[in-house]
Design an enzyme around this catalytic site. Structure first.
Site, PDB file in Angstrom:
ATOM      1  N   HIS A  53       0.849  -1.187   0.000  1.00  8.90           N
ATOM      2  CA  HIS A  53       0.000   0.000   0.000  1.00  8.90           C
ATOM      3  C   HIS A  53       0.883   1.236   0.000  1.00  8.90           C
ATOM      4  O   HIS A  53       0.707   2.138  -0.811  1.00  8.90           O
ATOM      5  CB  HIS A  53      -0.929  -0.016   1.214  1.00  8.90           C
ATOM      6  CG  HIS A  53      -1.811   1.179   1.320  1.00  8.90           C
ATOM      7  ND1 HIS A  53      -2.793   1.310   2.299  1.00  8.90           N
ATOM      8  CD2 HIS A  53      -1.884   2.330   0.596  1.00  8.90           C
ATOM      9  CE1 HIS A  53      -3.411   2.471   2.146  1.00  8.90           C
ATOM     10  NE2 HIS A  53      -2.868   3.118   1.131  1.00  8.90           N
ATOM     11  N   GLU A  95       0.758   7.626  -3.741  1.00 13.00           N
ATOM     12  CA  GLU A  95       1.635   7.473  -2.589  1.00 13.00           C
ATOM     13  C   GLU A  95       2.817   8.438  -2.650  1.00 13.00           C
ATOM     14  O   GLU A  95       3.266   8.933  -1.613  1.00 13.00           O
ATOM     15  CB  GLU A  95       2.123   6.023  -2.490  1.00 13.00           C
ATOM     16  CG  GLU A  95       1.041   5.041  -2.072  1.00 13.00           C
ATOM     17  CD  GLU A  95       0.517   5.321  -0.676  1.00 13.00           C
ATOM     18  OE1 GLU A  95       1.323   5.436   0.255  1.00 13.00           O
ATOM     19  OE2 GLU A  95      -0.704   5.430  -0.514  1.00 13.00           O
ATOM     20  N   HIS A  98       2.862  10.795   0.467  1.00 16.84           N
ATOM     21  CA  HIS A  98       3.849  10.393   1.462  1.00 16.84           C
ATOM     22  C   HIS A  98       5.293  10.544   0.987  1.00 16.84           C
ATOM     23  O   HIS A  98       6.163  10.907   1.777  1.00 16.84           O
ATOM     24  CB  HIS A  98       3.614   8.939   1.877  1.00 16.84           C
ATOM     25  CG  HIS A  98       2.256   8.683   2.443  1.00 16.84           C
ATOM     26  ND1 HIS A  98       1.900   9.065   3.714  1.00 16.84           N
ATOM     27  CD2 HIS A  98       1.156   8.081   1.899  1.00 16.84           C
ATOM     28  CE1 HIS A  98       0.636   8.715   3.941  1.00 16.84           C
ATOM     29  NE2 HIS A  98       0.168   8.120   2.865  1.00 16.84           N
TER      30      HIS A  98
END
Length: 241
Positions: free
Chosen positions: A93, A134, A138
């Protein structure tokens, strides 16, 4: 003084009293210098503002149980991942920079992911759209360029051994979050209770979240992450399509 006592109490409560000198992996136990007992947190996401890129304490590798994602409506968002017969088990993930309390966000930086990096991921993520998300959400907080960040993602994933009983979806079954955690700890000898969490949603297995040191040399204690794990006594583990 009271704050330090309370932090130490919480750390012990998660079962990490065994995190002794023998578990230190960096020279002179320097990986413990940013412990919650001594750290003054530089950024609190609840206060708003922007976090400086590269300013975080550790990483969380989030591994999602793909059949749960697909059974919960994910097939409409990721056809390849959820195609009949694809049957991935745990998939990446994300790799998330974290503080011991809270996490960095709104880090700014360039959210564009070059195609040269994206095309070189070679199945690291189940879907390229997830990889782009992502990076924006992040990766920019890691303080690294896209190639460096995704090299970290790959290194973290390769450092985790998936338990044999969870490597591929079989028949649907029930288990407990504790048993899933025990399976990961048995498969990864340096992993300890309090260094990971198993998450669920509506009684269904969702993710295994494993905490790494910032340099990815070893697993680390992460009390806040561990406390946020699934509290159900029994969870369903969906089978592949």
């Amino acid at each position: 003084m009271l704050r330090r006592f309370f932090a130490a109490f919480l750390l012990a409560l998660t079962g990490m009293s065994a995190y002794a000198a023998s578990d230190c992996v960096l020279d002179d136990c320097s990986d413990r210098q940013a412990s919650p007992q001594t750290r003054e947190y530089r950024y609190n996401p609840r206060r708003g503002g922007a976090a400086p890129a590269g300013d975080f304490d550790f990483y969380v590798l989030a591994l999602s149980w793909s059949p749960s994602f697909c059974a919960g409506g994910g097939a409409e968002r990721s056809r390849n991942q959820c195609a009949p017969g694809a049957n991935p088990g745990f998939v990446v993930h994300g790799l998330w920079p974290q503080y011991f309390q809270g996490y960095p966000s709104n880090c700014g930086g360039n959210g564009f992911l070059p195609f040269s990096v994206l095309n070189g991921l070679n199945g690291l993520y189940p879907d390229q759209g997830l990889a782009r998300h992502e990076w924006r959400q992040h990766g920019v907080c890691s303080g690294k360029n896209p190639a460096g960040y995704f090299a970290d993602v790959r290194a973290a994933r390769e450092a985790v051994t998936i338990p044999p009983t969870l490597r591929a979806p079989g028949e649907e079954r029930s288990t407990s979050p504790l048993d899933v955690q025990r399976a990961f700890i048995e498969a990864n000898p340096r992993l300890r209770p309090g260094m990971m969490a198993v998450t669920c949603r509506r009684g269904v297995l969702q993710e295994a979240r494993i905490c790494f040191s910032k340099d990815l040399r070893d697993f680390v204690a992460c009390p806040q992450v561990a406390r946020a794990g699934c509290r159900s006594q029994s969870i369903d583990v969906p089978a592949g399509r």
